[in-house]
Design a protein around this motif. Structure first.
Motif, PDB file in Angstrom:
ATOM      1  N   LYS A 121       0.839  -1.202   0.000  1.00 16.73           N
ATOM      2  CA  LYS A 121       0.000   0.000   0.000  1.00 16.73           C
ATOM      3  C   LYS A 121       0.880   1.260   0.000  1.00 16.73           C
ATOM      4  O   LYS A 121       0.599   2.223  -0.708  1.00 16.73           O
ATOM      5  CB  LYS A 121      -0.908  -0.042   1.246  1.00 16.73           C
ATOM      6  N   GLU A 122       1.936   1.222   0.790  1.00 15.61           N
ATOM      7  CA  GLU A 122       2.866   2.372   0.827  1.00 15.61           C
ATOM      8  C   GLU A 122       3.461   2.602  -0.569  1.00 15.61           C
ATOM      9  O   GLU A 122       3.618   3.738  -1.005  1.00 15.61           O
ATOM     10  CB  GLU A 122       4.016   2.112   1.823  1.00 15.61           C
ATOM     11  N   ILE A 123       3.793   1.506  -1.248  1.00 15.33           N
ATOM     12  CA  ILE A 123       4.394   1.636  -2.592  1.00 15.33           C
ATOM     13  C   ILE A 123       3.358   2.203  -3.565  1.00 15.33           C
ATOM     14  O   ILE A 123       3.636   3.137  -4.316  1.00 15.33           O
ATOM     15  CB  ILE A 123       4.927   0.268  -3.090  1.00 15.33           C
ATOM     16  N   ALA A 124       2.140   1.663  -3.516  1.00 16.62           N
ATOM     17  CA  ALA A 124       1.088   2.115  -4.443  1.00 16.62           C
ATOM     18  C   ALA A 124       0.783   3.594  -4.246  1.00 16.62           C
ATOM     19  O   ALA A 124       0.507   4.327  -5.201  1.00 16.62           O
ATOM     20  CB  ALA A 124      -0.172   1.275  -4.242  1.00 16.62           C
ATOM     21  N   GLU A 125       0.835   4.043  -2.987  1.00 19.05           N
ATOM     22  CA  GLU A 125       0.521   5.456  -2.697  1.00 19.05           C
ATOM     23  C   GLU A 125       1.732   6.365  -2.891  1.00 19.05           C
ATOM     24  O   GLU A 125       1.649   7.575  -2.666  1.00 19.05           O
ATOM     25  CB  GLU A 125      -0.021   5.578  -1.264  1.00 19.05           C
ATOM     26  N   GLN A 126       2.846   5.754  -3.285  1.00 17.64           N
ATOM     27  CA  GLN A 126       4.094   6.498  -3.558  1.00 17.64           C
ATOM     28  C   GLN A 126       4.500   7.425  -2.420  1.00 17.64           C
ATOM     29  O   GLN A 126       4.904   8.563  -2.644  1.00 17.64           O
ATOM     30  CB  GLN A 126       3.975   7.270  -4.865  1.00 17.64           C
ATOM     31  N   THR A 127       4.336   6.920  -1.201  1.00 14.95           N
ATOM     32  CA  THR A 127       4.779   7.695  -0.034  1.00 14.95           C
ATOM     33  C   THR A 127       6.314   7.661   0.015  1.00 14.95           C
ATOM     34  O   THR A 127       6.949   6.857  -0.690  1.00 14.95           O
ATOM     35  CB  THR A 127       4.252   7.071   1.270  1.00 14.95           C
ATOM     36  N   GLU A 128       6.910   8.492   0.878  1.00 13.34           N
ATOM     37  CA  GLU A 128       8.376   8.484   1.038  1.00 13.34           C
ATOM     38  C   GLU A 128       8.848   7.079   1.411  1.00 13.34           C
ATOM     39  O   GLU A 128       9.819   6.564   0.877  1.00 13.34           O
ATOM     40  CB  GLU A 128       8.789   9.479   2.135  1.00 13.34           C
ATOM     41  N   LEU A 129       8.105   6.467   2.366  1.00 11.74           N
ATOM     42  CA  LEU A 129       8.448   5.113   2.799  1.00 11.74           C
ATOM     43  C   LEU A 129       8.330   4.145   1.613  1.00 11.74           C
ATOM     44  O   LEU A 129       9.201   3.314   1.375  1.00 11.74           O
ATOM     45  CB  LEU A 129       7.514   4.686   3.943  1.00 11.74           C
ATOM     46  N   GLY A 130       7.255   4.286   0.845  1.00  6.65           N
ATOM     47  CA  GLY A 130       7.027   3.423  -0.318  1.00  6.65           C
ATOM     48  C   GLY A 130       8.189   3.481  -1.302  1.00  6.65           C
ATOM     49  O   GLY A 130       8.619   2.450  -1.834  1.00  6.65           O
ATOM     50  N   LYS A 131       8.706   4.671  -1.535  1.00  2.00           N
ATOM     51  CA  LYS A 131       9.831   4.817  -2.471  1.00  2.00           C
ATOM     52  C   LYS A 131      11.071   4.104  -1.943  1.00  2.00           C
ATOM     53  O   LYS A 131      11.821   3.505  -2.689  1.00  2.00           O
ATOM     54  CB  LYS A 131      10.142   6.300  -2.700  1.00  2.00           C
ATOM     55  N   ARG A 132      11.251   4.165  -0.598  1.00  2.00           N
ATOM     56  CA  ARG A 132      12.438   3.530  -0.008  1.00  2.00           C
ATOM     57  C   ARG A 132      12.359   2.004  -0.059  1.00  2.00           C
ATOM     58  O   ARG A 132      13.376   1.336  -0.241  1.00  2.00           O
ATOM     59  CB  ARG A 132      12.573   3.971   1.464  1.00  2.00           C
ATOM     60  N   ILE A 133      11.162   1.461   0.115  1.00  2.00           N
ATOM     61  CA  ILE A 133      11.071  -0.001   0.246  1.00  2.00           C
ATOM     62  C   ILE A 133      10.862  -0.736  -1.077  1.00  2.00           C
ATOM     63  O   ILE A 133      11.068  -1.928  -1.145  1.00  2.00           O
ATOM     64  CB  ILE A 133       9.953  -0.427   1.235  1.00  2.00           C
ATOM     65  N   LYS A 134      10.502  -0.023  -2.146  1.00  2.00           N
ATOM     66  CA  LYS A 134      10.173  -0.712  -3.399  1.00  2.00           C
ATOM     67  C   LYS A 134      11.336  -1.572  -3.899  1.00  2.00           C
ATOM     68  O   LYS A 134      11.166  -2.741  -4.233  1.00  2.00           O
ATOM     69  CB  LYS A 134       9.746   0.286  -4.478  1.00  2.00           C
ATOM     70  N   SER A 135      12.534  -0.999  -3.927  1.00  2.00           N
ATOM     71  CA  SER A 135      13.662  -1.758  -4.481  1.00  2.00           C
ATOM     72  C   SER A 135      14.017  -2.957  -3.581  1.00  2.00           C
ATOM     73  O   SER A 135      14.449  -3.994  -4.073  1.00  2.00           O
ATOM     74  CB  SER A 135      14.875  -0.863  -4.698  1.00  2.00           C
TER      75      SER A 135
END
Ligand code: B4P
Length: 189
Positions: free
Chosen positions: A38-52
């Motif tokens: 969900k964090e990745i889909a919402e492109q939050t700061e956290l989402g950007k960090r964890i995607k890779s």
């Protein structure tokens, strides 16, 4: 109040069986994988960090996941099904402490056993429809390696506490669900 962990290798069917358990016992379903996606889909700061990290098949750092779980326990009033958490022994130890802080304890840990060839087959099958960027052959291999080295010791942690319940994860979704439900009913009596 029930507090259950559903445990197994990637693709073992934790998410699938969670839906059945939540329906039967009216639990709050806390899936760390879903929360992270969900964090990745919402492109939050956290989402950007964890995607890779997720795309490589590695585990996300404990701090991130633990903070999510702590909030979920604090907000819950109906009992929780923990899906995909704990993923290593450090997370299991923290979970015990967090539950204690909120005056709770773990009811049991349900371990879904599925052979590796079947795990790979299921995840490659899921890849056709899920659009999940971690469902590809290279990442799947790394996820299984991470599971063997970091997550599998969690099973022993719960075995030592007498909380581990092993369930055969092969067969129809409904038959597996029925076995899990009977076990949860038995230990929560
Ligand atoms: P998760 O989202 O937890 O995903 P999973 O382990 O791949 O899948 P699951 O076991 O839920 O399988 P499903 O029911 O979908 O983790 C993804 C990533 O998030 C991790 O790699 C990591 O990077 C990160 N992460 C998550 N939690 C973390 C934590 N605590 N700490 C650090 N990092 C964390 O089933 C798979 C497929 O099989 C489905 O297509 C399903 O339809 C099929 N299936 C299910 N049951 C079946 C059956 N009985 N027969 C045939 N097919 C079946």
């Amino acid at each position: 109040m029930l507090n259950v962990v559903i445990f197994g290798a990637p693709g073992a069917g934790k998410g699938t069986q969670s839906d059945k358990l939540v329906e039967r016992f009216k639990l709050n379903h806390i899936s760390t994988g879903d929360l992270l996606r969900k964090e990745i889909a919402e492109q939050t700061e956290l989402g950007k960090r964890i995607k890779s990290i997720m795309d490589s098949g590695s585990l996300v750092s404990d701090d991130i996941v633990i903070e999510m779980i702590d909030k979920a326990i604090a907000n819950d009033t109906q009992g929780i099904l923990f899906d995909g958490f704990p993923r290593n022994v450090a997370q299991a130890e923290v979970l015990d402490k967090m539950l204690e802080k909120h005056g709770r304890k773990l009811t049991c840990m349900i371990q879904l056993d599925v052979p590796q060839e079947e795990l790979i087959r299921r995840m490659l099958e899921r890849a056709k429809i899920s659009g999940r960027s971690d469902d590809n052959e290279v990442t799947i291999k790394n996820r299984l390696k991470e599971y063997e080295s970091k997550t599998l010791p969690v099973a022993n942690y719960y075995a030592q506490q007498g909380k581990q319940i092993k369930i055969n994860g092969l067969g129809s979704v409904d038959a597996i669900a029925q076995n899990i439900i009977s076990e949860v009913e038995r230990v929560s009596k």
